[in-house]
Design a protein around this motif. Structure first.
Motif, PDB file in Angstrom:
ATOM      1  N   GLU A 243       0.855  -1.178   0.000  1.00  0.00           N
ATOM      2  CA  GLU A 243       0.000   0.000   0.000  1.00  0.00           C
ATOM      3  C   GLU A 243       0.895   1.233   0.000  1.00  0.00           C
ATOM      4  OE1 GLU A 243      -2.710  -0.010   3.231  1.00  0.00           O
ATOM      5  OE2 GLU A 243      -3.702  -1.893   2.656  1.00  0.00           O
ATOM      6  N   THR A 244       0.380   2.332  -0.525  1.00  0.00           N
ATOM      7  CA  THR A 244       1.130   3.583  -0.532  1.00  0.00           C
ATOM      8  C   THR A 244       0.565   4.511   0.542  1.00  0.00           C
ATOM      9  OG1 THR A 244      -0.346   4.513  -2.208  1.00  0.00           O
ATOM     10  CG2 THR A 244       1.651   3.423  -2.990  1.00  0.00           C
ATOM     11  N   LEU A 245       1.475   5.239   1.172  1.00  0.00           N
ATOM     12  CA  LEU A 245       1.069   6.225   2.170  1.00  0.00           C
ATOM     13  C   LEU A 245       0.800   7.553   1.477  1.00  0.00           C
ATOM     14  CD1 LEU A 245       3.655   5.451   5.001  1.00  0.00           C
ATOM     15  CD2 LEU A 245       1.279   4.691   4.829  1.00  0.00           C
ATOM     16  N   GLY A 246      -0.332   8.177   1.788  1.00  0.00           N
ATOM     17  CA  GLY A 246      -0.659   9.437   1.154  1.00  0.00           C
ATOM     18  C   GLY A 246      -1.194   9.222  -0.246  1.00  0.00           C
ATOM     19  N   SER A 247      -0.989  10.206  -1.101  1.00  0.00           N
ATOM     20  CA  SER A 247      -1.500  10.150  -2.462  1.00  0.00           C
ATOM     21  C   SER A 247      -0.687   9.183  -3.307  1.00  0.00           C
ATOM     22  CB  SER A 247      -1.461  11.553  -3.095  1.00  0.00           C
ATOM     23  OG  SER A 247      -1.748  11.479  -4.476  1.00  0.00           O
ATOM     24  N   SER A 248      -1.368   8.234  -3.929  1.00  0.00           N
ATOM     25  CA  SER A 248      -0.683   7.272  -4.784  1.00  0.00           C
ATOM     26  C   SER A 248      -0.067   7.953  -6.002  1.00  0.00           C
ATOM     27  CB  SER A 248      -1.663   6.182  -5.234  1.00  0.00           C
ATOM     28  OG  SER A 248      -2.159   5.448  -4.139  1.00  0.00           O
ATOM     29  N   MET A 249      -0.755   8.975  -6.547  1.00  0.00           N
ATOM     30  CA  MET A 249      -0.245   9.666  -7.730  1.00  0.00           C
ATOM     31  C   MET A 249       1.015  10.472  -7.397  1.00  0.00           C
ATOM     32  SD  MET A 249      -2.054   8.606 -10.139  1.00  0.00           S
ATOM     33  CE  MET A 249      -1.357   9.680 -11.399  1.00  0.00           C
ATOM     34  N   GLN A 250       1.034  11.084  -6.199  1.00  0.00           N
ATOM     35  CA  GLN A 250       2.244  11.812  -5.796  1.00  0.00           C
ATOM     36  C   GLN A 250       3.411  10.847  -5.593  1.00  0.00           C
ATOM     37  OE1 GLN A 250       1.317  14.160  -2.351  1.00  0.00           O
ATOM     38  NE2 GLN A 250       0.132  15.682  -3.504  1.00  0.00           N
ATOM     39  N   THR A 251       3.111   9.699  -5.000  1.00  0.00           N
ATOM     40  CA  THR A 251       4.159   8.694  -4.821  1.00  0.00           C
ATOM     41  C   THR A 251       4.660   8.199  -6.170  1.00  0.00           C
ATOM     42  OG1 THR A 251       3.124   7.982  -2.759  1.00  0.00           O
ATOM     43  CG2 THR A 251       4.709   6.482  -3.764  1.00  0.00           C
ATOM     44  N   LEU A 252       3.733   8.004  -7.110  1.00  0.00           N
ATOM     45  CA  LEU A 252       4.119   7.557  -8.446  1.00  0.00           C
ATOM     46  C   LEU A 252       5.002   8.597  -9.127  1.00  0.00           C
ATOM     47  CD1 LEU A 252       3.894   5.519 -10.759  1.00  0.00           C
ATOM     48  CD2 LEU A 252       1.802   6.694 -11.490  1.00  0.00           C
ATOM     49  N   ALA A 253       4.647   9.864  -9.001  1.00  0.00           N
ATOM     50  CA  ALA A 253       5.456  10.931  -9.606  1.00  0.00           C
ATOM     51  C   ALA A 253       6.861  10.945  -9.012  1.00  0.00           C
ATOM     52  CB  ALA A 253       4.773  12.282  -9.414  1.00  0.00           C
ATOM     53  N   ALA A 254       6.959  10.742  -7.692  1.00  0.00           N
ATOM     54  CA  ALA A 254       8.270  10.713  -7.039  1.00  0.00           C
ATOM     55  C   ALA A 254       9.091   9.520  -7.509  1.00  0.00           C
ATOM     56  CB  ALA A 254       8.097  10.681  -5.523  1.00  0.00           C
ATOM     57  N   LEU A 255       8.436   8.369  -7.679  1.00  0.00           N
ATOM     58  CA  LEU A 255       9.147   7.181  -8.146  1.00  0.00           C
ATOM     59  C   LEU A 255       9.595   7.334  -9.601  1.00  0.00           C
ATOM     60  CD1 LEU A 255       6.970   4.413  -6.490  1.00  0.00           C
ATOM     61  CD2 LEU A 255       9.387   4.871  -6.031  1.00  0.00           C
ATOM     62  N   ILE A 256       8.806   8.037 -10.401  1.00  0.00           N
ATOM     63  CA  ILE A 256       9.214   8.283 -11.788  1.00  0.00           C
ATOM     64  C   ILE A 256      10.462   9.156 -11.822  1.00  0.00           C
ATOM     65  CG2 ILE A 256       8.565   9.453 -13.934  1.00  0.00           C
ATOM     66  CD1 ILE A 256       5.730   8.455 -13.507  1.00  0.00           C
ATOM     67  N   ARG A 257      10.530  10.145 -10.903  1.00  0.00           N
ATOM     68  CA  ARG A 257      11.752  10.958 -10.817  1.00  0.00           C
ATOM     69  C   ARG A 257      12.947  10.100 -10.414  1.00  0.00           C
ATOM     70  NH1 ARG A 257       8.125  14.833  -8.689  1.00  0.00           N
ATOM     71  NH2 ARG A 257       8.624  14.218  -6.533  1.00  0.00           N
ATOM     72  N   GLU A 258      12.715   9.166  -9.480  1.00  0.00           N
ATOM     73  CA  GLU A 258      13.801   8.261  -9.091  1.00  0.00           C
ATOM     74  C   GLU A 258      14.193   7.355 -10.253  1.00  0.00           C
ATOM     75  OE1 GLU A 258      15.599   8.213  -6.235  1.00  0.00           O
ATOM     76  OE2 GLU A 258      14.524  10.091  -5.904  1.00  0.00           O
ATOM     77  N   TYR A 259      13.210   6.939 -11.035  1.00  0.00           N
ATOM     78  CA  TYR A 259      13.481   6.119 -12.220  1.00  0.00           C
ATOM     79  C   TYR A 259      14.340   6.901 -13.215  1.00  0.00           C
ATOM     80  CZ  TYR A 259      12.384   4.613 -16.996  1.00  0.00           C
ATOM     81  OH  TYR A 259      12.461   4.276 -18.323  1.00  0.00           O
ATOM     82  N   LEU A 260      14.015   8.181 -13.404  1.00  0.00           N
ATOM     83  CA  LEU A 260      14.837   9.027 -14.276  1.00  0.00           C
ATOM     84  C   LEU A 260      16.248   9.149 -13.726  1.00  0.00           C
ATOM     85  CD1 LEU A 260      12.464  11.995 -15.247  1.00  0.00           C
ATOM     86  CD2 LEU A 260      13.244  10.130 -16.707  1.00  0.00           C
ATOM     87  N   PHE A 261      16.338   9.371 -12.410  1.00  0.00           N
ATOM     88  CA  PHE A 261      17.649   9.565 -11.792  1.00  0.00           C
ATOM     89  C   PHE A 261      18.527   8.326 -11.968  1.00  0.00           C
ATOM     90  CE2 PHE A 261      20.722   9.465  -8.386  1.00  0.00           C
ATOM     91  CZ  PHE A 261      21.168  10.776  -8.315  1.00  0.00           C
ATOM     92  N   VAL A 262      18.004   7.158 -11.634  1.00  0.00           N
ATOM     93  CA  VAL A 262      18.825   5.953 -11.702  1.00  0.00           C
ATOM     94  C   VAL A 262      19.152   5.603 -13.152  1.00  0.00           C
ATOM     95  CG1 VAL A 262      16.910   4.296 -11.749  1.00  0.00           C
ATOM     96  CG2 VAL A 262      19.113   3.626 -10.778  1.00  0.00           C
ATOM     97  N   SER A 263      18.238   5.864 -14.084  1.00  0.00           N
ATOM     98  CA  SER A 263      18.506   5.586 -15.501  1.00  0.00           C
ATOM     99  C   SER A 263      19.599   6.504 -16.031  1.00  0.00           C
ATOM    100  CB  SER A 263      17.223   5.761 -16.322  1.00  0.00           C
ATOM    101  OG  SER A 263      16.225   4.850 -15.913  1.00  0.00           O
ATOM    102  N   LEU A 264      19.535   7.787 -15.670  1.00  0.00           N
ATOM    103  CA  LEU A 264      20.562   8.731 -16.114  1.00  0.00           C
ATOM    104  C   LEU A 264      21.904   8.433 -15.446  1.00  0.00           C
ATOM    105  CD1 LEU A 264      18.477  12.037 -16.086  1.00  0.00           C
ATOM    106  CD2 LEU A 264      19.421  10.889 -18.097  1.00  0.00           C
ATOM    107  N   PHE A 265      21.874   8.062 -14.163  1.00  0.00           N
ATOM    108  CA  PHE A 265      23.109   7.730 -13.453  1.00  0.00           C
ATOM    109  C   PHE A 265      23.784   6.525 -14.111  1.00  0.00           C
ATOM    110  CE2 PHE A 265      25.260   8.608  -9.339  1.00  0.00           C
ATOM    111  CZ  PHE A 265      26.238   7.639  -9.421  1.00  0.00           C
ATOM    112  N   ARG A 266      23.000   5.517 -14.431  1.00  0.00           N
ATOM    113  CA  ARG A 266      23.549   4.325 -15.079  1.00  0.00           C
ATOM    114  C   ARG A 266      24.163   4.687 -16.438  1.00  0.00           C
ATOM    115  NH1 ARG A 266      22.110  -1.176 -14.887  1.00  0.00           N
ATOM    116  NH2 ARG A 266      20.254  -0.672 -13.679  1.00  0.00           N
ATOM    117  N   ALA A 267      23.439   5.508 -17.206  1.00  0.00           N
ATOM    118  CA  ALA A 267      23.941   5.899 -18.521  1.00  0.00           C
ATOM    119  C   ALA A 267      25.249   6.672 -18.408  1.00  0.00           C
ATOM    120  CB  ALA A 267      22.900   6.746 -19.248  1.00  0.00           C
TER     121      ALA A 267
END
Length: 292
Positions: free
Chosen positions: A211-235
């Motif tokens: 389950e997600t705490l708080g707004s699921s959409m806000q959590t999703l947006a934060a995870l997408i930023r983390e996805y961008l970060f880790v993808s760019l870091f790897r590249a």
């Protein structure tokens, strides 16, 4: 004769100093390759954590698939290209630049390009491509985080202002053969719909559903930023590993050429020195015979 020997001696000393510099650069490149390759391996666990977070979010009933939208008018594709600031990397920048130039027409709409590395910027400008901003190549693993943070901010700002629709990434990554590398392209945004469905279909690790705490959409947006970060870091880490692999190969060729040159100079030096000794002996013999 003595002037020629002295000149050769200076050339030998200068070549030996250059050989020492090349060996140092070769050792440094080999060490850096290991550092960046280990960084890429360490990212796997972090990426897996982000992926689990996305699985948890996408399984929530109030979170729809992040579908690809069709913007009104002519869309703009954001592009990030990882190159180098320094030289002695062979065809590293040229091969990637050619790959970018041939691949860009396949991407939708106009292009907004962020470039990492001054030498890659020069290649992009040679092809008259529109550049948004230049970023310096990090000189250590610790500096990669700061660069990726700047790139994420630039991308997020452009997305919020509606300047770009998608995000594509170009970089070199290490090949299977030592010292080899290959240019690749990744689409980071919009998120691939098939990939999202696969994430939703993954079984959870335990019987306790996430389950997600708080707004699921806000959590999703934060995870997408983390996805961008880790993808760019790897590249970035893969690009730096490839850069050092290319420099290592260049230094190995240079060391071989310098070694051959040094052998030739030493041979010439000894030959010239022997000729000088022989000439002095002949003069002594001639002088002795003249006194007889």
């Amino acid at each position: 004769m003595s002037d020629g020997i002295e000149a050769l001696r200076h050339r030998i000393d200068g070549t030996a100093d250059l050989q020492s510099v090349v060996r140092t650069m070769k050792a440094l490149s080999a060490s850096n390759i290991g550092v960046y390759e280990r960084a890429v391996q360490a990212l796997d666990a972090y990426y897996h954590t982000v992926e689990l977070g996305l699985v948890a979010c996408l399984r929530q009933p109030d979170v729809p698939l992040v579908t690809e939208t069709h913007p009104v008018g002519n869309p703009v594709s954001g592009v990030i290209v990882f190159g180098t600031d320094q030289g002695l990397v062979g065809q590293f920048n040229d091969l990637l630049a050619d790959f970018v130039v041939h691949t860009l027409p396949e991407l939708p709409g106009n292009k907004l390009i962020w470039v990492v590395g001054e030498r890659m910027q020069d290649r992009m400008e040679d092809h008259h491509l529109p550049l948004a901003e230049l970023f310096n190549v990090p000189n250590s693993l610790n500096a990669v985080t700061a660069l990726i943070g700047q790139l994420v901010v630039a991308v997020e700002t452009a997305r919020e202002r509606g300047k770009i629709h998608g995000l594509y990434l170009f970089h070199n990554r290490p090949g299977e053969i030592s010292g080899n590398y290959e240019p690749i392209i990744q689409r980071l945004l919009p998120l691939d719909a098939l990939w999202q469905r696969q994430l939703r279909a993954q079984p959870w690790l335990t019987n306790r559903l996430p389950e997600t705490l708080g707004s699921s959409m806000q959590t999703l947006a934060a995870l997408i930023r983390e996805y961008l970060f880790v993808s760019l870091f790897r590249a970035c880490a893969e690009s730096l590993a490839s850069e050092n692999a290319s420099r290592l190969a260049t230094m190995q060729r240079a060391e071989k050429n310098i070694g051959e040159m040094l052998d030739a100079l030493k041979h010439s030096y000894h030959q010239l020195r022997q000729e000088g000794i022989d000439a002095e002996l002949f003069d002594i013999v001639a002088g002795f015979e003249g006194q007889m």
